[in-house]
Every structure is written in structure tokens, then in C-alpha cells.
Design an enzyme around this catalytic site. Structure first.
Site, PDB file in Angstrom:
ATOM      1  N   CYS A  89      -2.480   4.718   2.076  1.00  0.00           N
ATOM      2  CA  CYS A  89      -2.606   6.132   2.183  1.00  0.00           C
ATOM      3  C   CYS A  89      -3.935   6.716   1.710  1.00  0.00           C
ATOM      4  CB  CYS A  89      -1.354   6.775   1.333  1.00  0.00           C
ATOM      5  SG  CYS A  89      -1.377   8.530   1.990  1.00  0.00           S
ATOM      6  N   GLU A 130       4.865   0.002   1.143  1.00  0.00           N
ATOM      7  CA  GLU A 130       5.762  -0.261  -0.143  1.00  0.00           C
ATOM      8  C   GLU A 130       7.190   0.222  -0.081  1.00  0.00           C
ATOM      9  OE1 GLU A 130       3.553   3.309  -1.283  1.00  0.00           O
ATOM     10  OE2 GLU A 130       3.469   1.726  -0.115  1.00  0.00           O
ATOM     11  N   HIS A 190       3.075   4.350   4.177  1.00  0.00           N
ATOM     12  CA  HIS A 190       3.588   3.665   2.826  1.00  0.00           C
ATOM     13  C   HIS A 190       4.308   2.300   3.072  1.00  0.00           C
ATOM     14  CE1 HIS A 190       2.150   6.781  -0.233  1.00  0.00           C
ATOM     15  NE2 HIS A 190       2.336   7.578   0.809  1.00  0.00           N
TER      16      HIS A 190
END
Length: 529
Positions: A379, A507, A505
Site C-alpha cells: 500500500c 496480508e 493488502h
């Protein structure tokens, strides 16, 4: 009789006992027995969602595929939605909006029944709408807190409305160990259950957090004083990793006791083979790598919880222990960066908002690019890498993001045109899952092994396509593009060992049994075999 069963997890004595981990572990075990399970969190704060909360206040803000900003565990590998996270702010906002519209026909709007009815509606929504067998609802805060009382009252009502065999209350407490007397003390648990009883709820199962093994005497004492059967006193002993907790709960028969109380069949014993295999790799790594995580909220490491967990998932796949070195971006400068980075095998520049610490992130991107150190920008991390490349490779010395420098003559990162008139903080976000088309013959394609992906976003600013040709001519290419808007999603330097920045993102979607391919490939690139 309700077709969906509801399990409520409350906490007592102190916060941070691990209600989420217990909820997720029980969910994992029931899932492994063939039940369709989901987890819900009831958060007692008045913010409508965690999206506007400073990470120092709340830790990381997790984003679901449908764009909800929530706070959820990721054990189950299921796709959660806005319905999985409920806040007091959201509840009150809904009730007040109904009152303004005249839905209550002039009646006095009160906590009971209007607020509690809305809480009950939100709890039941998951079961009725998405047809889950079991909904596990974790109630944030500690029993006795003034903020949690409407939630506890809603649970009390639901137990009567849905029936005893369709609801289950699990109460998590602490059994402290006093080293001076060498004793485990059950009094805090007794008091906590007493507080819960005062609200009209008798817990069905007690989960006792402890540092030491509970003796049969202690279990019998708790069962006697707290009105539960001996088999319903469950030990939750400190574990070396949260990923051991499902195995420990299986050993304690938390799943079997829960099924019995809910009149559900045991089905087949859970097959936790893949989970155990992950744990074995986690505990017996062949390699160790040190990765620098560059961020500005590192004092509270929960701010980067998902990234940390994604490193653990990806490390295990690679038989590797990932040692994370947290580096505060505000402390990085031109005089010390070589010393800070010299021992690192890879650098991840973390997400964030605002200009605090931005120069440190830009320096980190430059160091990784110039020294062929594997680099992962997430990001804002991508945006810093873009600014750095524009300044030091394209020669645009004043290049910046308009988030940090609204009057920059070279806005390589800028707001989308349609967002420029919006002033409300929560309204300008690109939130939730968006598609991305990946170019073949890129490192990103090699990692994903597919041309079409959907990833979760939480940002306002975008790569400015006006500069794309110049970037690509100089050696940084757009490896992923949003097919609908033509916005850049992924930038990559093909001639570098591993230099990838993503606008989204990754993750958020990494789990134990499905580690994210970009994290797996990133860690793989850092290992000297």
C-alpha cells in the site's frame, strides 16, 4: 427449534485473555468435524468501525472482501463480511436512523428493547442469512464493563428466545499463579462468574487461562463454586504460539463438550493433519532470515498483526523462521540507514496514512533497490517506492504523493479524479476486494500462477498513470492492472532480485493453510540456501 446454533464467548477478570483465539480454535475444531462455522465479534466501542481509529488505540484495522473495516481472527480460512463485526457505534447509528425516519411511531426509544433488539438482529443475521450451522459470537471487553452490558443483556434474552439447546455461553477467565505462596488462585474466576450470574447468565463452559497445569482439585473447586460440570472446566494453558491452541482445545475436548450441550452429532474426529504439519515446520525451521519491517506504529506491534502472521505462514512453507526487525521509519535518516539495514535479508515497507515518517520509508525503498535486497512494498509501501524511483531514477527531484505534498509539481501518486471533492475521512477510501489482471512473465505471475486475482484494498491515493510510460521505460513496470479502471495495482522491477510493490493488502487473506503467494515468494527470495 432454530436450525443454527449460537455460541457466545465472554471474558472476565482482565482483558486480552484470548477470547478471539479460543473462539477461532473452537470454530476450527467444529469446522474440522464437518460443521459450517463462522465467527462474529461484538465490539463495545462507540466508533462505527475501526477504520478511523489510530492503530495505537486499536491495533491493526482488518478489511473484509466486501469492504468492512473490522477486527477478526483468521484461523478459519473463511471469507468474513460486514455482518461479522458489530460495534456499539453501528448499533446506535442504526437505531437513531430508524427513530429519525419515524419507524418507532413516536415511542420512547430505549436500550431495552430497541438497542438489544438491534443487537439480537445482528447476531441472528449470520445464521439466518448465510445458513451457518454454528455462529460463534465473541463479546468484546470484560464482564462488568458498562460498555458491554447491552450485549450481555441481548445474550440473556437470546438464551430464552432460541432455547437452551440452541445457545451456549463460554466464559473465559484467568487463574493467576502467586509465586510467593506457590498457588493457583480460583477466587477471580468465582467473582467473574458471580458478576455474569448477576446479569442473568449462567455460563455453560468455563475456559481457564493459566500458566501452570490445573490440578483435578482446582477443576473440582471451580465446578462446585461456579455451577458447572467438571467436564465443562477447560484448561487453556500458555502456549509457545497461538497456533497450538486448537490442538490444546482438542485435547481438552472443548469441541466435544460444546457439541454435547448443543445436541449436535460428534461426526468424525477432526483431521488436523495439515495443521499439525504446519506446526511441525514452524517449530523445526531449516533456515532463519531477518526481515526489516519499516513502519511508524511499531511501538504497538499489533498495528502490523496480519503482516507478522503472514510472515509466519510463509516462513513455515519455506522451512524458515522469519525474524522480524521492527524499524521506526521516523528514525531512519541518511546517516544511519546503512547501519540499520546491513544485516537484513529483506525489507517490507508497511502501510500507513499521513506524512509522518515518510522519508524513512523512501530511504528504505532506495536502499533495497540499489543494493538488490528483496523489497516488498504494501500500500503506502508501494507509493514510497514509486516516489523514490521517480526522484532518483527518473530525475524528478520534487516528485511526491499529493497526500504528503498537495502542491507537488510531479504528483506521481494522486487522488482519483472522482474522489477530489470528498472531504469526509471514511468516504474517500477504495475499500474491499477489487480485481487485478497480472501480466505474464513477471515475478508476480510466477508467484500467483494465475492471471486474475481479487485482493483487498484500504487506501485513497493511486499511481498516476500519466507517468506510467516513463516508469516502464526506466525499468519499473506495472505488473498488475485493475481491468475496469486501468488503475495500477502492482509495480515490479524485473531486473531486481525481488522488488514488488502492491496497492492492496495481501496480508489480510493469508491463512495457516493458505499462505499468501506473494509472502511465500518474498520469503523464498530472501533465503540463502
Amino acid at each position: 427449534m432454530a436450525s443454527t446454533k449460537y455460541i457466545f464467548v465472554t471474558g472476565g477478570v482482565t482483558s486480552s485473555l484470548g477470547k478471539g483465539i479460543i473462539s477461532a480454535s473452537l470454530g476450527k475444531l467444529l469446522q474440522a468435524r464437518g460443521y459450517k462455522v463462522t465467527i462474529q465479534k461484538l465490539d463495545p466501542y462507540i466508533n462505527v468501525d475501526p477504520g478511523t481509529l489510530n492503530p495505537y488505540e486499536h491495533g491493526e484495522c482488518y478489511v473484509t472482501k466486501d469492504g468492512a473495516e473490522t477486527d477478526l481472527e483468521r484461523f478459519l480460512g473463511i471469507t468474513t463480511s460486514q455482518a461479522n463485526n458489530v460495534t456499539t457505534g453501528g448499533i446506535y447509528q442504526t437505531v437513531i436512523n430508524k427513530e429519525r425516519r419515524g419507524d418507532y411511531l413516536g415511542k420512547t426509544v430505549q436500550v431495552i428493547p430497541h438497542i438489544t433488539d438491534e443487537i439480537k438482529r445482528r447476531i441472528k443475521l449470520l445464521g439466518t442469512k448465510q445458513k451457518f450451522d454454528v455462529v460463534i459470537t465473541e463479546i468484546g471487553g470484560t464482564v462488568g464493563d458498562i460498555e458491554s452490558l447491552p450485549y450481555i443483556e441481548a445474550v440473556r434474552q437470546l438464551k430464552w428466545e432460541l432455547g437452551v439447546s440452541n445457545t451456549l455461553v463460554i466464559h473465559l477467565t484467568l487463574v493467576p499463579y502467586l509465586s510467593t505462596s506457590g498457588e493457583l488462585k480460583t477466587k477471580p474466576t468465582q467473582h467473574s462468574v458471580k458478576v455474569l450470574l448477576e446479569t442473568g447468565i449462567q455460563p455453560n463452559i468455563l475456559v481457564l487461562r493459566t500458566q501452570k497445569e490445573l490440578t483435578i482439585d482446582i477443576r473440582q473447586k471451580v465446578a462446585l463454586f461456579c455451577n458447572v460440570e467438571l467436564e465443562s472446566v477447560i484448561q487453556s494453558i500458555d502456549a509457545s504460539t497461538i497456533y497450538e491452541v486448537p490442538i490444546l482445545m482438542l485435547k481438552e475436548k472443548l469441541d466435544l463438550t460444546s457439541l454435547k450441550k448443543l445436541n449436535l452429532k460428534e461426526n468424525n474426529p477432526p483431521d488436523l493433519g495439515p495443521w499439525k504439519s504446519f506446526l511441525k515446520k514452524l517449530k523445526n525451521p531449516k533456515y532463519t532470515v531477518k526481515i526489516g519491517l519499516v513502519g511508524k506504529y511499531i511501538e504497538l506491534q499489533d498495528s502490523y498483526k496480519s503482516i507478522h502472521e503472514a510472515f509466519i505462514h510463509a516462513g513455515a512453507v519455506n522451512d524458515c523462521r522469519v525474524e522480524v526487525k521492527y524499524i521506526h521509519s521516523e528514525e531512519i535518516n541518511d546517516n544511519n540507514y546503512r547501519e540499520l539495514f546491513k544485516e537484513l535479508k529483506g525489507i517490507l515497507v508497511a502501510p500507513g496514512f499521513g506524512d509522518r515518517g515518510i522519508n524513512g520509508k523512501i530511504i528504505a525503498a532506495r536502499y533495497a533497490r540499489e543494493n538488490n535486497v528483496p523489497f516488498f512494498g504494501v500500500c503506502l509501501g508501494l507509493q514510497c517506492a514509486v516516489v523514490e524511483f521517480a526522484r532518483n531514477v527518473l530525475g524528478l527531484a520534487k516528485a511526491h504523493s499529493t497526500e504528503m505534498e498537495p502542491k507537488t509539481p510531479e504528483p506521481v501518486i494522486d487522488l482519483m479524479e472522482e474522489q477530489k471533492g470528498i472531504t469526509e475521512k471514511g468516504g474517500t477510501m477504495r475499500l474491499g476486494g477489487y480485481p487485478c489482471s497480472i501480466k505474464e512473465n513477471t515475478k508476480v505471475f510466477k508467484a500467483y500462477k494465475t492471471k486474475k486475482i481479487i485482493e483487498r484494498h484500504r487506501h485513497r491515493y493511486e499511481f498516476n498513470n500519466h507517468y506510467l510510460k516513463a516508469f516502464e521505460n526506466a525499468g519499473m513496470i506495472a505488473a498488475g492492472i485493475n481491468p475496469g479502471t486501468n488503475l495500477v495495482e502492482i509495480m515490479e522491477i524485473p531486473d531486481h532480485k525481488w522488488f514488488i510493490g502492491v496497492q492492496f493488502h495481501p496480508e489480510y487473506s493469508s491463512t495457516v493453510l493458505k499462505p499468501h503467494p506473494l509472502f511465500v515468494d518474498f520469503i523464498k527470495s530472501t533465503i540463502s540456501r
